[in-house]
Design a protein around this motif. Structure first.
Motif, short mmCIF file in Angstrom:
data_model
loop_
_atom_site.label_atom_id
_atom_site.label_comp_id
_atom_site.label_asym_id
_atom_site.label_seq_id
_atom_site.Cartn_x
_atom_site.Cartn_y
_atom_site.Cartn_z
N ARG A 160 0.84 -1.19 0.00
CA ARG A 160 0.00 0.00 0.00
C ARG A 160 0.88 1.25 0.00
NH1 ARG A 160 -3.43 2.41 4.37
NH2 ARG A 160 -4.71 3.91 3.23
N ALA A 163 1.89 1.91 -3.46
CA ALA A 163 0.82 2.52 -4.25
C ALA A 163 0.70 4.01 -3.92
CB ALA A 163 -0.50 1.80 -3.99
N LEU A 164 0.87 4.34 -2.64
CA LEU A 164 0.77 5.75 -2.24
C LEU A 164 1.92 6.55 -2.84
CD1 LEU A 164 -0.34 5.42 1.47
CD2 LEU A 164 -1.71 6.09 -0.50
N ARG A 166 3.54 5.84 -5.68
CA ARG A 166 3.27 6.03 -7.11
C ARG A 166 2.18 7.06 -7.33
NH1 ARG A 166 1.26 1.01 -9.09
NH2 ARG A 166 1.35 0.24 -6.97
N ALA A 167 1.12 6.97 -6.52
CA ALA A 167 0.03 7.95 -6.66
C ALA A 167 0.54 9.35 -6.35
CB ALA A 167 -1.12 7.58 -5.72
N ASP A 170 2.10 10.86 -9.27
CA ASP A 170 1.10 11.29 -10.24
C ASP A 170 0.41 12.58 -9.82
OD1 ASP A 170 1.55 9.07 -11.80
OD2 ASP A 170 -0.15 7.93 -11.01
N ASP A 171 -0.08 12.63 -8.59
CA ASP A 171 -0.97 13.72 -8.19
C ASP A 171 -1.07 13.80 -6.67
OD1 ASP A 171 -3.01 15.51 -7.77
OD2 ASP A 171 -4.36 14.66 -9.28
N MET A 174 -4.34 14.99 -4.92
CA MET A 174 -5.47 14.06 -4.92
C MET A 174 -5.25 12.93 -3.91
SD MET A 174 -8.34 14.19 -6.23
CE MET A 174 -9.48 13.10 -5.41
N VAL A 175 -4.00 12.59 -3.65
CA VAL A 175 -3.72 11.59 -2.61
C VAL A 175 -4.17 12.15 -1.26
CG1 VAL A 175 -1.93 10.31 -1.39
CG2 VAL A 175 -1.77 10.61 -3.86
N GLU A 176 -3.85 13.42 -1.03
CA GLU A 176 -4.25 14.05 0.22
C GLU A 176 -5.76 14.14 0.35
OE1 GLU A 176 -2.49 17.95 0.90
OE2 GLU A 176 -2.44 17.34 3.00
N SER A 178 -7.76 12.17 -0.71
CA SER A 178 -8.31 10.83 -0.47
C SER A 178 -8.05 10.37 0.97
CB SER A 178 -7.71 9.83 -1.46
OG SER A 178 -7.96 10.25 -2.78
N GLY A 179 -7.65 11.30 1.81
CA GLY A 179 -7.55 10.99 3.23
C GLY A 179 -6.19 10.53 3.70
N VAL A 180 -5.18 10.65 2.83
CA VAL A 180 -3.84 10.18 3.20
C VAL A 180 -2.96 11.38 3.55
CG1 VAL A 180 -1.78 9.00 2.36
CG2 VAL A 180 -4.03 8.19 1.69
N ASN A 181 -2.26 11.28 4.66
CA ASN A 181 -1.32 12.33 5.02
C ASN A 181 -0.07 12.19 4.16
OD1 ASN A 181 0.38 14.17 6.11
ND2 ASN A 181 0.14 13.49 8.23
N HIS B 73 -6.34 16.10 3.89
CA HIS B 73 -6.49 14.76 4.47
C HIS B 73 -7.20 14.80 5.82
CE1 HIS B 73 -3.30 14.71 7.64
NE2 HIS B 73 -2.74 15.63 6.87
N ALA B 76 -10.81 15.08 4.81
CA ALA B 76 -11.27 13.76 4.34
C ALA B 76 -11.54 12.84 5.53
CB ALA B 76 -10.22 13.15 3.41
N PHE B 90 -5.23 8.14 -10.95
CA PHE B 90 -3.78 8.01 -10.96
C PHE B 90 -3.35 7.08 -12.09
CE2 PHE B 90 -5.14 8.52 -6.51
CZ PHE B 90 -4.59 9.76 -6.26
N LEU B 93 -1.75 3.76 -11.01
CA LEU B 93 -2.43 2.82 -10.12
C LEU B 93 -3.48 2.02 -10.86
CD1 LEU B 93 -0.90 4.22 -7.91
CD2 LEU B 93 -3.01 4.51 -6.62
N MET B 101 -5.84 2.27 -1.80
CA MET B 101 -4.98 3.34 -1.27
C MET B 101 -5.74 4.17 -0.24
SD MET B 101 -4.89 6.57 -3.83
CE MET B 101 -4.72 7.64 -2.43
N LEU B 150 -13.87 6.35 1.48
CA LEU B 150 -13.67 7.15 2.69
C LEU B 150 -14.86 7.05 3.65
CD1 LEU B 150 -12.18 10.55 1.44
CD2 LEU B 150 -11.18 9.06 3.17
#
Lengths: 283, 233
Positions: A160, A163-164, A166-167, A170-171, A174-176, A178-181, B73, B76, B90, B93, B101, B150
């Motif tokens: 995981r 994946a974070l 790689r994401a 990319d962007d 948008m990762v942030e 999606s709830g990811v720090n 985040h 979110a 992405f 992905l 993710m 989420l």
């Protein structure tokens, strides 16, 4: 080129890959051209040298170098880089300044002499490979390069965190969202990149020797690898490392006075057609 | 549930949102209409804590708490999800990774990969494909699926019907209504008046950064003329 020279090229490529993989991860995700990466390599080499000399264990030397350089990386990130986030030029200049400071600190601690990290007895001597005898240690470096590639590939493609990362290339926004720090992912990646520089320092320090300015040489090669492979691309870094490793050997053998040109000439030509490198993508 | 109060948002020196306010109640679909360049996307980004824009004043209150100053985040984590303009999948992905993710594949609470695939069987067939190998409709489904992972209570959807074939636009409208039935609130930016009229409980119209009209879906359906006048269509 005979098989001895070919193996020289490939083992140098393996070392370059270990160093450049850390460089490209940090460049790809954090957009930081970390010009202190070479200094971190040299520092890792020195830490590995001291640890291996004191404990008599090469393995401990590698471990200490990775942890020590990662710790320096943490201080660098939290203490300095955080103040210039998102400002690419300042990051580059800052990392260059850090490189100069680290080199001088290393000069104070280890002096200006040349050191070679002691290798374990198991890796003394040579073994027959193809039609020649080849030093065991350099084959070990080749194996380490392949091992690091496989482990990083698994990390990036089958976890995981991977994946974070790689994401994040990319962007990141948008990762942030999606709830990811993403900051945490950034820091982990930066520490991983630093640890790889440290590991490379020990690996290289046992056959290329450690001395002031060794950092600049490895940094220039790593830059070439990343530029050829495309930033943030692991496979690109592997291809770039093999190209640079082989070109470097060929250059030294055939055109010793043009050895650098043999690397940077083709690199410039490649950039004319693929400005983002072989596997680089616009972001 | 969500109260946007007198937001002033800037891109550099450009004053894009000039004192807009809106409310979204629990389980409600609210459409935000307006022509291009009126500040709709800026307002959505401001709610999500994305920068730019820069917020110079105003409040975004969510379940009693002010969201201004929180990172995306953190917002979110308070169960607000976004389906952004252009989907922003992405390219590196796979379909499955877009979902895992956000939330581990092992999770069993709330929305899971299985549940998203149950809602969008098409995505299950494509689970090994990468974000840039999907059709327009599949991209929109995946962007919605990613947001659902989420376990949101509110989804901000920026132009969900943009660039889709008419059949797919209709499918997105059905999805919006399905999600509303599960109790989700949706704040939707729309260019497509008919999508808004089909799905929205309430409608706001934004013009050069200000709310110029607020109406209910029922009233707008009964008489489209005032809406059309504001939208210039």
């Amino acid at each position: 080129m005979n098989s001895f020279q070919l193996l020289n090229g490939l083992t140098f490529a393996a070392l370059l890959f270990v160093v450049a993989s850390g460089f490209t991860l940090v460049f790809g995700l954090l957009r930081i051209v970390n010009l202190s990466h070479g200094a971190l390599y040299l520092l890792g080499g020195y830490i590995g040298y001291s640890t291996a000399t004191m404990t008599g264990s090469f393995g401990l030397g590698m471990l200490a170098a990775m942890l020590g350089v990662a710790a320096v990386g943490l201080v660098l990130d939290q203490g300095l880089l955080r103040f210039v986030r998102g400002q690419e030029l300042r990051q580059v200049l800052l990392s260059l300044g850090v490189a100069l400071v680290l080199n001088d600190v290393a000069l104070v601690i280890w002096g200006g002499d040349s050191f070679t990290v002691p290798t374990p007895e198991l890796l003394f001597g040579a073994v027959p490979v193809l039609d020649t005898f080849y030093p065991k240690y350099r084959l070990f470096v080749l194996g380490m390069g392949v091992l690091v590639f496989v482990l990083l590939w698994l990390l990036l493609n089958h976890t995981r965190l991977g994946a974070l990362i790689r994401a994040g290339v990319d962007d990141p926004e948008m990762v942030e969202a999606s709830g990811v720090n993403i900051r945490r992912v950034f820091v982990l990646t930066f520490l991983l990149g630093c640890a790889l520089a440290g590991l490379g320092g020990v690996m290289g320090g046992a056959f290329l020797a450690l001395y002031p300015s060794a950092d600049a040489e490895i940094l220039v090669f790593s830059l070439a690898v990343v530029v050829i492979g495309g930033r943030g691309s692991l496979v690109g870094a592997a291809i770039g490392a093999v190209m640079v490793g082989l070109l470097n050997t060929m250059g030294q053998v055939w055109f010793p006075e043009l050895a650098y040109f043999v690397i940077f000439g083709p690199m410039a030509a490649l950039l004319a057609f693929r400005p983002l490198g072989l596997l680089g993508r616009a972001v | 549930m969500l109260q946007v109060e007198d937001i002033q948002a800037y891109y550099g020196e450009a004053h894009i949102v000039q004192g807009a306010s809106l409310t979204v109640n629990a389980g409600e679909v609210v459409a935000l209409l307006g022509r291009n360049g009126m500040g709709k996307t800026t307002l959505i980004r401001a709610i999500m804590g994305m920068a730019p824009p820069q917020l110079r004043s105003g409040r975004v209150r969510w379940q009693g708490q002010d969201l201004v100053g929180l990172k995306p985040h953190e917002i979110a984590a308070r169960r607000i999800a976004i389906v952004p303009q252009g989907r922003r999948l992405f390219p590196s992905l796979t379909v499955v990774e877009h979902l895992t993710m956000v939330k581990s594949a092992r999770a069993t609470e709330g929305w899971t990969v299985e549940r998203v695939f149950g809602l969008f069987p098409r995505l299950a067939e494509r689970k090994g494909h990468r974000g840039n190998q999907l059709s327009g409709g599949e991209r929109q489904m995946l962007a919605i699926g990613r947001a659902l992972m989420l376990d949101p209570e509110l989804i901000l959807m920026d132009e969900p019907s943009e660039g889709l074939a008419p059949a797919m636009v209709q499918r997105v409208e059905e999805i919006v209504l399905d999600l509303k039935r599960t109790g989700l609130a949706i704040l939707m930016v729309e260019q497509n008046l008919y999508s808004a009229l089909t799905t929205a409980d309430r409608i706001y119209v934004l013009e050069t950064g200000r709310m110029v009209m607020e109406t209910t879906g029922a009233a707008a359906n009964a008489d489209e003329a005032p809406l059309r006048r504001h939208l210039g269509i």
